[in-house]
Motif scaffolding. Structure first.
Motif, PDB file in Angstrom:
ATOM      1  N   LEU A 176       0.915  -1.152  -0.109  1.00 11.70           N
ATOM      2  CA  LEU A 176       0.010   0.113  -0.096  1.00 11.70           C
ATOM      3  C   LEU A 176       0.948   0.867  -0.157  1.00 11.70           C
ATOM      4  CD1 LEU A 176      -2.641  -1.010   2.557  1.00 11.70           C
ATOM      5  CD2 LEU A 176      -2.862  -1.275   0.016  1.00 11.70           C
ATOM      6  N   VAL A 177       0.561   2.086  -0.691  1.00 11.40           N
ATOM      7  CA  VAL A 177       1.403   3.613  -1.051  1.00 11.40           C
ATOM      8  C   VAL A 177       0.411   4.529  -0.564  1.00 11.40           C
ATOM      9  CG1 VAL A 177       2.922   2.183  -2.619  1.00 11.40           C
ATOM     10  CG2 VAL A 177       1.053   3.485  -3.528  1.00 11.40           C
ATOM     11  N   THR A 178       1.038   5.779  -0.140  1.00 18.44           N
ATOM     12  CA  THR A 178       0.314   7.045  -0.091  1.00 18.44           C
ATOM     13  C   THR A 178       1.096   7.928  -1.147  1.00 18.44           C
ATOM     14  OG1 THR A 178       2.107   7.938   1.584  1.00 18.44           O
ATOM     15  CG2 THR A 178      -0.059   6.874   2.355  1.00 18.44           C
ATOM     16  N   ASP A 179       2.085   7.461  -1.635  1.00 19.39           N
ATOM     17  CA  ASP A 179       2.729   8.435  -2.728  1.00 19.39           C
ATOM     18  C   ASP A 179       3.306   7.665  -3.961  1.00 19.39           C
ATOM     19  OD1 ASP A 179       4.265   9.921  -4.354  1.00 19.39           O
ATOM     20  OD2 ASP A 179       5.453  11.166  -2.836  1.00 19.39           O
ATOM     21  N   MET A 180       2.449   7.290  -4.716  1.00 19.67           N
ATOM     22  CA  MET A 180       2.586   6.237  -5.909  1.00 19.67           C
ATOM     23  C   MET A 180       3.844   6.701  -6.466  1.00 19.67           C
ATOM     24  SD  MET A 180       1.586   3.533  -7.282  1.00 19.67           S
ATOM     25  CE  MET A 180      -0.055   3.113  -6.993  1.00 19.67           C
ATOM     26  N   ALA A 181       3.874   7.955  -7.184  1.00 19.59           N
ATOM     27  CA  ALA A 181       5.156   8.457  -7.943  1.00 19.59           C
ATOM     28  C   ALA A 181       6.323   8.100  -7.153  1.00 19.59           C
ATOM     29  CB  ALA A 181       4.953   9.847  -8.288  1.00 19.59           C
ATOM     30  N   ARG A 182       6.577   8.503  -5.806  1.00 19.75           N
ATOM     31  CA  ARG A 182       7.921   8.308  -5.367  1.00 19.75           C
ATOM     32  C   ARG A 182       8.088   6.788  -5.045  1.00 19.75           C
ATOM     33  NH1 ARG A 182      12.665  10.356  -4.260  1.00 19.75           N
ATOM     34  NH2 ARG A 182      13.277  10.438  -2.070  1.00 19.75           N
ATOM     35  N   THR A 183       7.236   6.171  -4.823  1.00 19.40           N
ATOM     36  CA  THR A 183       7.379   4.416  -4.621  1.00 19.40           C
ATOM     37  C   THR A 183       7.731   4.025  -5.720  1.00 19.40           C
ATOM     38  OG1 THR A 183       5.626   4.635  -2.765  1.00 19.40           O
ATOM     39  CG2 THR A 183       6.343   2.370  -3.850  1.00 19.40           C
ATOM     40  N   LEU A 184       7.402   4.286  -6.989  1.00 21.63           N
ATOM     41  CA  LEU A 184       7.523   3.713  -8.254  1.00 21.63           C
ATOM     42  C   LEU A 184       8.868   4.068  -8.683  1.00 21.63           C
ATOM     43  CD1 LEU A 184       4.269   3.719 -10.356  1.00 21.63           C
ATOM     44  CD2 LEU A 184       5.260   1.993  -8.935  1.00 21.63           C
ATOM     45  N   ASP A 185       9.354   5.457  -8.419  1.00 21.39           N
ATOM     46  CA  ASP A 185      10.592   5.994  -8.691  1.00 21.39           C
ATOM     47  C   ASP A 185      11.893   4.978  -7.741  1.00 21.39           C
ATOM     48  OD1 ASP A 185      12.881   7.435  -9.304  1.00 21.39           O
ATOM     49  OD2 ASP A 185      12.582   8.543  -7.734  1.00 21.39           O
ATOM     50  N   PHE A 186      11.477   4.663  -6.641  1.00 24.66           N
ATOM     51  CA  PHE A 186      12.328   3.827  -5.849  1.00 24.66           C
ATOM     52  C   PHE A 186      12.459   2.239  -6.398  1.00 24.66           C
ATOM     53  CE2 PHE A 186      12.677   0.644  -2.386  1.00 24.66           C
ATOM     54  CZ  PHE A 186      13.872   1.072  -1.672  1.00 24.66           C
ATOM     55  N   TYR A 187      11.484   1.772  -6.873  1.00 21.65           N
ATOM     56  CA  TYR A 187      11.621   0.386  -7.226  1.00 21.65           C
ATOM     57  C   TYR A 187      11.940   0.284  -8.796  1.00 21.65           C
ATOM     58  CZ  TYR A 187       9.646  -1.520  -3.064  1.00 21.65           C
ATOM     59  OH  TYR A 187       9.379  -1.647  -1.710  1.00 21.65           O
ATOM     60  N   ARG A 188      11.739   1.312  -9.492  1.00 17.26           N
ATOM     61  CA  ARG A 188      12.630   1.456 -10.869  1.00 17.26           C
ATOM     62  C   ARG A 188      14.014   1.480 -10.442  1.00 17.26           C
ATOM     63  NH1 ARG A 188       7.980   5.390 -12.650  1.00 17.26           N
ATOM     64  NH2 ARG A 188       6.770   4.133 -14.220  1.00 17.26           N
TER      65      ARG A 188
END
Length: 132
Positions: free
Chosen positions: A11-23
């Motif tokens: 679960l995420v509150t900040d999708m953009a920041r989270t996807l940046d991390f996993y990318r």
């Protein structure tokens, strides 16, 4: 039918920041996914990882509340060699992500490091110190 582990959802509150991390960890995530409420990526072994916004979860579970305290699980990513653990850890911390434990040579025979993703989930990096 035999059970097969297939899916992890975070679960995420900040999708953009989270996807940046996993990318930055090398996961292939579709461009433009930052605006979605549910995003999936398939890992090399076929297991899927997904990220859902809190709003998405509350759409079918309105009473859901976020947990408190320290995380009770972590994800671990195997690196090709010990130097990759150091390189990826440096790239992520230099990009502003939280480094929990700097890379070290663990007594169990691995180069190991721990970070926290933007939601506070533990993410470990490791590689064998010697090739088998």
């Amino acid at each position: 039918m035999t059970l097969r582990f297939d899916f992890i959802s975070l679960l995420v509150t900040d999708m953009a920041r989270t996807l940046d991390f996993y990318r930055r960890l090398g996961l292939e995530i579709p461009p433009g996914a930052e605006s979605e409420q549910h995003v999936e990526a398939t890992l090399t072994d076929g297991v899927r990882i997904a990220w859902d916004t809190v709003e998405m979860v509350r759409s079918f579970s309105p009473e859901w509340t976020p947990p408190t305290g320290s995380p009770r699980m972590s994800l671990a990513f195997r690196c090709a060699e010990p130097a990759e653990v150091d390189r990826r850890y440096a790239e992520l911390t230099e990009a502003g992500f939280h480094g929990e434990l700097k890379p070290w040579d663990a007594f169990w025979g691995q180069r190991y490091a721990s970070l926290l993703d933007p939601e506070g989930n533990g993410v470990d990096l490791y590689a064998p110190l010697t090739q088998a």
